[in-house]
Design a protein around this motif. Structure first.
Motif, PDB file in Angstrom:
ATOM      1  N   UNK A  20       2.287  12.345   1.674  1.00  0.00           N
ATOM      2  CA  UNK A  20       3.466  12.790   0.935  1.00  0.00           C
ATOM      3  C   UNK A  20       3.504  12.280  -0.503  1.00  0.00           C
ATOM      4  N   UNK A  21       3.077  11.029  -0.724  1.00  0.00           N
ATOM      5  CA  UNK A  21       3.123  10.458  -2.068  1.00  0.00           C
ATOM      6  C   UNK A  21       1.887   9.605  -2.332  1.00  0.00           C
ATOM      7  N   UNK A  22       1.770   9.171  -3.582  1.00  0.00           N
ATOM      8  CA  UNK A  22       0.676   8.316  -4.031  1.00  0.00           C
ATOM      9  C   UNK A  22       0.933   6.839  -3.737  1.00  0.00           C
ATOM     10  N   UNK A  23       2.049   6.488  -3.196  1.00  0.00           N
ATOM     11  CA  UNK A  23       2.546   5.112  -3.224  1.00  0.00           C
ATOM     12  C   UNK A  23       1.727   4.092  -2.444  1.00  0.00           C
ATOM     13  N   UNK A  24       0.774   4.515  -1.616  1.00  0.00           N
ATOM     14  CA  UNK A  24      -0.030   3.524  -0.882  1.00  0.00           C
ATOM     15  C   UNK A  24      -1.490   3.535  -1.321  1.00  0.00           C
ATOM     16  N   UNK A  25      -1.731   3.947  -2.558  1.00  0.00           N
ATOM     17  CA  UNK A  25      -3.064   3.826  -3.142  1.00  0.00           C
ATOM     18  C   UNK A  25      -3.369   2.374  -3.482  1.00  0.00           C
ATOM     19  N   UNK A  26      -4.641   2.083  -3.702  1.00  0.00           N
ATOM     20  CA  UNK A  26      -5.065   0.751  -4.140  1.00  0.00           C
ATOM     21  C   UNK A  26      -5.363   0.692  -5.635  1.00  0.00           C
ATOM     22  N   UNK A  27      -5.182   1.806  -6.343  1.00  0.00           N
ATOM     23  CA  UNK A  27      -5.717   1.943  -7.692  1.00  0.00           C
ATOM     24  C   UNK A  27      -4.792   1.440  -8.796  1.00  0.00           C
ATOM     25  N   UNK A  28      -5.404   1.194  -9.958  1.00  0.00           N
ATOM     26  CA  UNK A  28      -4.670   0.836 -11.154  1.00  0.00           C
ATOM     27  C   UNK A  28      -4.159   2.113 -11.826  1.00  0.00           C
ATOM     28  N   UNK A  29      -2.913   2.123 -12.319  1.00  0.00           N
ATOM     29  CA  UNK A  29      -2.366   3.321 -12.961  1.00  0.00           C
ATOM     30  C   UNK A  29      -2.883   3.489 -14.387  1.00  0.00           C
TER      31      UNK A  29
ATOM     32  N   UNK B 229       1.682  -3.929   1.805  1.00  0.00           N
ATOM     33  CA  UNK B 229       2.278  -2.892   2.651  1.00  0.00           C
ATOM     34  C   UNK B 229       3.632  -3.346   3.193  1.00  0.00           C
ATOM     35  N   UNK B 230       3.794  -4.646   3.420  1.00  0.00           N
ATOM     36  CA  UNK B 230       5.109  -5.156   3.807  1.00  0.00           C
ATOM     37  C   UNK B 230       6.109  -4.945   2.677  1.00  0.00           C
ATOM     38  N   UNK B 231       5.673  -5.156   1.427  1.00  0.00           N
ATOM     39  CA  UNK B 231       6.540  -4.881   0.280  1.00  0.00           C
ATOM     40  C   UNK B 231       6.866  -3.392   0.184  1.00  0.00           C
ATOM     41  N   UNK B 232       5.893  -2.542   0.468  1.00  0.00           N
ATOM     42  CA  UNK B 232       6.146  -1.098   0.485  1.00  0.00           C
ATOM     43  C   UNK B 232       7.267  -0.768   1.462  1.00  0.00           C
TER      44      UNK B 232
ATOM     45  N   UNK C 105      -1.845   0.348  12.020  1.00  0.00           N
ATOM     46  CA  UNK C 105      -0.643   1.116  11.735  1.00  0.00           C
ATOM     47  C   UNK C 105       0.510   0.185  11.378  1.00  0.00           C
ATOM     48  N   UNK C 106       1.145   0.475  10.247  1.00  0.00           N
ATOM     49  CA  UNK C 106       2.272  -0.323   9.763  1.00  0.00           C
ATOM     50  C   UNK C 106       3.521   0.550   9.780  1.00  0.00           C
ATOM     51  N   UNK C 107       4.594   0.012  10.388  1.00  0.00           N
ATOM     52  CA  UNK C 107       5.876   0.711  10.390  1.00  0.00           C
ATOM     53  C   UNK C 107       6.981  -0.279  10.061  1.00  0.00           C
ATOM     54  N   UNK C 108       7.977   0.206   9.375  1.00  0.00           N
ATOM     55  CA  UNK C 108       9.062  -0.658   8.903  1.00  0.00           C
ATOM     56  C   UNK C 108       9.754  -1.353  10.076  1.00  0.00           C
ATOM     57  N   UNK C 109       9.896  -2.666   9.965  1.00  0.00           N
ATOM     58  CA  UNK C 109      10.599  -3.431  10.975  1.00  0.00           C
ATOM     59  C   UNK C 109       9.812  -3.692  12.239  1.00  0.00           C
ATOM     60  N   UNK C 110       8.504  -3.359  12.245  1.00  0.00           N
ATOM     61  CA  UNK C 110       7.677  -3.553  13.433  1.00  0.00           C
ATOM     62  C   UNK C 110       6.409  -4.312  13.064  1.00  0.00           C
ATOM     63  N   UNK C 111       5.827  -4.962  14.045  1.00  0.00           N
ATOM     64  CA  UNK C 111       4.552  -5.651  13.817  1.00  0.00           C
ATOM     65  C   UNK C 111       3.436  -4.625  13.713  1.00  0.00           C
ATOM     66  N   UNK C 112       2.422  -4.887  12.887  1.00  0.00           N
ATOM     67  CA  UNK C 112       1.292  -3.960  12.783  1.00  0.00           C
ATOM     68  C   UNK C 112       0.614  -3.767  14.141  1.00  0.00           C
ATOM     69  N   UNK C 113       0.081  -2.572  14.356  1.00  0.00           N
ATOM     70  CA  UNK C 113      -0.600  -2.234  15.601  1.00  0.00           C
ATOM     71  C   UNK C 113      -2.042  -1.853  15.314  1.00  0.00           C
TER      72      UNK C 113
END
Length: 237
Positions: A125-134, A173-176, A209-217
């Motif tokens: 949906x968006x670019x927000x989880x890229x690793x790149x420099x803008x 990703x936690x900050x995301x 897999x990372x989901x808000x409020x849950x531990x990674x799986x």
């Protein structure tokens, strides 16, 4: 929709795309593939390198950048592959050439979509989880939106022996998720997703897999993410 979303195209000590050679041959069988090279500055050189890699899978690859009207070309395309590089530069170019909607429409109309790294980011949906420099500023962070979750390519696990004081990928990703409520799949090197109209299946390597409020799986190849309540498509598009 038929998608193949790779974390990476190059592995240390191996030929480009060799880890997914057979899967690419099956995915694109009988189709001419338009290659989108805009994530790198050298479009001709990048296309040549990728064409050689695709040829080892028995596939023909052509550079979309050589077309006078790339968006019009996509209207009749039956296959596209978007290469990695800088995802900010890639998205800005797609936006300014009218390719975000053109590629989305083509894929929804039956064209097969493949991507690696930044090209995989574009399917989100968006670019927000890229690793790149803008290095450039896109018109917005909205990407093509073929799937309903985010991907973090090249996912790296925290190194317990590292003395580096910057954020780990897990921390970023936690900050995301402090600001966004959408699932993020961290694809490790060598992993890819096969997406079709009914499912999302992991291949090649493991993922997290990372989901808000849950531990990674943790997940291993063969895992199906659509059965976990992760949206298959971006219904907002």
């Amino acid at each position: 929709m038929e998608l193949m979303l790779l974390s990476n195209s190059a592995n240390h000590g191996a030929e480009r795309l060799s880890h997914a050679r057979d899967a690419l041959a099956e995915f694109y069988a009988g189709r001419d593939v338009w290659f989108v090279p805009y994530a790198l500055a050298d479009h001709d050189g990048y296309t040549q390198v990728m064409a050689e890699a695709f040829a080892r899978s028995g596939l023909r690859l052509r550079g979309l950048h050589t077309e006078a009207d790339p968006a019009a070309t996509m209207a009749s395309a039956d296959a596209v592959f978007i290469g990695g590089g800088n995802s900010f530069r890639l998205l800005r170019t797609l936006q300014r050439k009218g390719l975000v909607g053109a590629i989305r429409d083509a894929v929804r109309g039956g064209a097969r979509y493949g991507g690696a790294s930044a090209g995989t980011n574009m399917a989100c949906p968006t670019l927000r989880t890229t690793n790149d420099m803008p290095i450039v500023e896109p018109d917005s962070f909205d990407a093509i939106g073929l799937i309903g979750f985010q991907i973090n390519p090249h996912y790296l696990d925290p190194d317990p022996h590292s003395t580096h004081m910057g954020e780990t990928r897990e921390k970023r990703l936690a900050e995301f998720h402090e600001e966004n409520d959408i699932a993020v799949l961290g694809l490790r090197e060598g992993a890819w997703l096969r997406v079709n109209g009914t499912g999302v299946t992991l291949h090649g390597h493991t993922a997290r897999l990372f989901r808000r409020g849950q531990s990674p799986e943790e997940f291993t190849p063969g895992a199906r993410f659509d059965v976990l309540g992760v949206p298959l498509t971006d219904s907002a598009r």
